[in-house]
Design a protein around this motif. Structure first.
Motif, PDB file in Angstrom:
ATOM      1  N   GLU A  68       0.839  -1.198   0.000  1.00  0.00           N
ATOM      2  CA  GLU A  68       0.000   0.000   0.000  1.00  0.00           C
ATOM      3  C   GLU A  68       0.877   1.253   0.000  1.00  0.00           C
ATOM      4  OE1 GLU A  68      -2.962   2.182   3.086  1.00  0.00           O
ATOM      5  OE2 GLU A  68      -3.042  -0.011   3.050  1.00  0.00           O
ATOM      6  N   SER A  69       0.703   2.123  -0.982  1.00  0.00           N
ATOM      7  CA  SER A  69       1.589   3.284  -1.143  1.00  0.00           C
ATOM      8  C   SER A  69       1.530   4.245   0.047  1.00  0.00           C
ATOM      9  CB  SER A  69       1.309   4.015  -2.445  1.00  0.00           C
ATOM     10  OG  SER A  69      -0.003   4.522  -2.457  1.00  0.00           O
ATOM     11  N   ALA A  70       0.352   4.477   0.616  1.00  0.00           N
ATOM     12  CA  ALA A  70       0.242   5.396   1.757  1.00  0.00           C
ATOM     13  C   ALA A  70       0.984   4.832   2.973  1.00  0.00           C
ATOM     14  CB  ALA A  70      -1.218   5.648   2.099  1.00  0.00           C
ATOM     15  N   LEU A  71       0.869   3.541   3.208  1.00  0.00           N
ATOM     16  CA  LEU A  71       1.565   2.909   4.332  1.00  0.00           C
ATOM     17  C   LEU A  71       3.062   2.891   4.079  1.00  0.00           C
ATOM     18  CD1 LEU A  71       1.288   1.522   7.074  1.00  0.00           C
ATOM     19  CD2 LEU A  71       1.010  -0.650   5.857  1.00  0.00           C
ATOM     20  N   ARG A  72       3.456   2.644   2.854  1.00  0.00           N
ATOM     21  CA  ARG A  72       4.876   2.650   2.489  1.00  0.00           C
ATOM     22  C   ARG A  72       5.478   4.035   2.765  1.00  0.00           C
ATOM     23  NH1 ARG A  72       4.507   0.104  -2.085  1.00  0.00           N
ATOM     24  NH2 ARG A  72       4.038   1.949  -3.309  1.00  0.00           N
ATOM     25  N   GLU A  73       4.775   5.101   2.405  1.00  0.00           N
ATOM     26  CA  GLU A  73       5.260   6.458   2.653  1.00  0.00           C
ATOM     27  C   GLU A  73       5.300   6.767   4.150  1.00  0.00           C
ATOM     28  OE1 GLU A  73       7.046   9.892   2.280  1.00  0.00           O
ATOM     29  OE2 GLU A  73       6.757   8.513   0.621  1.00  0.00           O
ATOM     30  N   GLN A  74       4.295   6.312   4.889  1.00  0.00           N
ATOM     31  CA  GLN A  74       4.268   6.493   6.343  1.00  0.00           C
ATOM     32  C   GLN A  74       5.476   5.807   6.985  1.00  0.00           C
ATOM     33  OE1 GLN A  74       0.660   5.093   8.278  1.00  0.00           O
ATOM     34  NE2 GLN A  74       1.775   4.721  10.175  1.00  0.00           N
ATOM     35  N   TYR A  75       5.723   4.568   6.597  1.00  0.00           N
ATOM     36  CA  TYR A  75       6.862   3.830   7.137  1.00  0.00           C
ATOM     37  C   TYR A  75       8.180   4.495   6.757  1.00  0.00           C
ATOM     38  CZ  TYR A  75       4.082  -0.254   8.629  1.00  0.00           C
ATOM     39  OH  TYR A  75       3.208  -1.109   9.263  1.00  0.00           O
ATOM     40  N   ALA A  76       8.296   4.956   5.521  1.00  0.00           N
ATOM     41  CA  ALA A  76       9.529   5.611   5.065  1.00  0.00           C
ATOM     42  C   ALA A  76       9.789   6.888   5.861  1.00  0.00           C
ATOM     43  CB  ALA A  76       9.442   5.919   3.572  1.00  0.00           C
ATOM     44  N   THR A  77       8.764   7.678   6.055  1.00  0.00           N
ATOM     45  CA  THR A  77       8.902   8.924   6.806  1.00  0.00           C
ATOM     46  C   THR A  77       9.357   8.643   8.232  1.00  0.00           C
ATOM     47  OG1 THR A  77       7.220  10.023   5.465  1.00  0.00           O
ATOM     48  CG2 THR A  77       7.652  10.966   7.647  1.00  0.00           C
ATOM     49  N   GLU A  78       8.721   7.687   8.887  1.00  0.00           N
ATOM     50  CA  GLU A  78       9.065   7.374  10.270  1.00  0.00           C
ATOM     51  C   GLU A  78      10.440   6.714  10.377  1.00  0.00           C
ATOM     52  OE1 GLU A  78       8.608   7.425  14.408  1.00  0.00           O
ATOM     53  OE2 GLU A  78       7.691   8.575  12.785  1.00  0.00           O
ATOM     54  N   ALA A  79      10.779   5.827   9.471  1.00  0.00           N
ATOM     55  CA  ALA A  79      12.091   5.163   9.506  1.00  0.00           C
ATOM     56  C   ALA A  79      13.210   6.185   9.299  1.00  0.00           C
ATOM     57  CB  ALA A  79      12.165   4.069   8.445  1.00  0.00           C
ATOM     58  N   ARG A  80      13.025   7.110   8.371  1.00  0.00           N
ATOM     59  CA  ARG A  80      14.043   8.141   8.138  1.00  0.00           C
ATOM     60  C   ARG A  80      14.165   9.074   9.340  1.00  0.00           C
ATOM     61  NH1 ARG A  80      11.877   8.119   2.595  1.00  0.00           N
ATOM     62  NH2 ARG A  80      10.556   9.865   3.201  1.00  0.00           N
ATOM     63  N   ARG A  81      13.044   9.392   9.973  1.00  0.00           N
ATOM     64  CA  ARG A  81      13.078  10.249  11.169  1.00  0.00           C
ATOM     65  C   ARG A  81      13.834   9.550  12.296  1.00  0.00           C
ATOM     66  NH1 ARG A  81      10.932  10.929  15.988  1.00  0.00           N
ATOM     67  NH2 ARG A  81       9.538   9.152  15.861  1.00  0.00           N
ATOM     68  N   MET A  82      13.532   8.274  12.515  1.00  0.00           N
ATOM     69  CA  MET A  82      14.215   7.520  13.567  1.00  0.00           C
ATOM     70  C   MET A  82      15.710   7.442  13.284  1.00  0.00           C
ATOM     71  SD  MET A  82      12.133   6.590  15.958  1.00  0.00           S
ATOM     72  CE  MET A  82      12.726   5.114  16.753  1.00  0.00           C
ATOM     73  N   ALA A  83      16.089   7.199  12.045  1.00  0.00           N
ATOM     74  CA  ALA A  83      17.509   7.097  11.678  1.00  0.00           C
ATOM     75  C   ALA A  83      18.229   8.431  11.871  1.00  0.00           C
ATOM     76  CB  ALA A  83      17.639   6.621  10.231  1.00  0.00           C
TER      77      ALA A  83
END
Length: 92
Positions: A68-83
Motif C-alpha cells: 500500500e503506497s500510503a503505508l509505504r510512505e508512512q513507514y519511510a517517513t518514520e524510519a528516516r526520522r528515527m535514523a
C-alpha cells in the motif's frame, strides 16, 4: 550493524494486540518503507523489562513487502526520522 546477510530496519510502529493480552507488536521498516519486519513481544509480568531499540538487523527472508503506497510512505517517513534522530542501539 547491517551486514551482507542482514538488513537494518527502523522502528516505525508499536501497537498492542487486540487478540491477546500483554502482547506488543513492534514494526520496523527499511528507510524507503518498502519492506517491514514485525516482532511480537509478550510481557509476562510488570517486572518484565526489555528494551526496544531504534533499529534491528533482520534477515532479508523475514521481511515482508509493503504494498500500500500510503503505508509505504508512512513507514519511510518514520524510519528516516528515527535514523536521523537515534543511533540504532538507542532504547526507545
Amino acid at each position: 550493524m547491517e551486514t551482507e546477510e542482514t538488513v537494518q530496519v527502523w522502528l516505525v510502529e508499536r501497537t498492542y494486540s487486540d487478540d491477546e493480552q500483554n502482547l506488543i507488536i513492534l514494526t520496523y521498516a527499511t528507510p524507503d518503507g518498502s519492506q517491514y519486519f514485525r516482532k511480537e513481544r509478550a510481557l509476562t509480568s510488570s517486572a518484565d523489562v526489555r528494551e526496544t531499540t531504534a533499529a534491528v538487523d533482520a534477515d532479508p527472508t523475514n521481511l515482508g513487502t509493503v504494498d500500500e503506497s500510503a503505508l509505504r510512505e508512512q513507514y519511510a517517513t518514520e524510519a528516516r526520522r528515527m535514523a536521523a534522530e537515534h543511533e540504532p542501539d538507542d532504547a526507545i
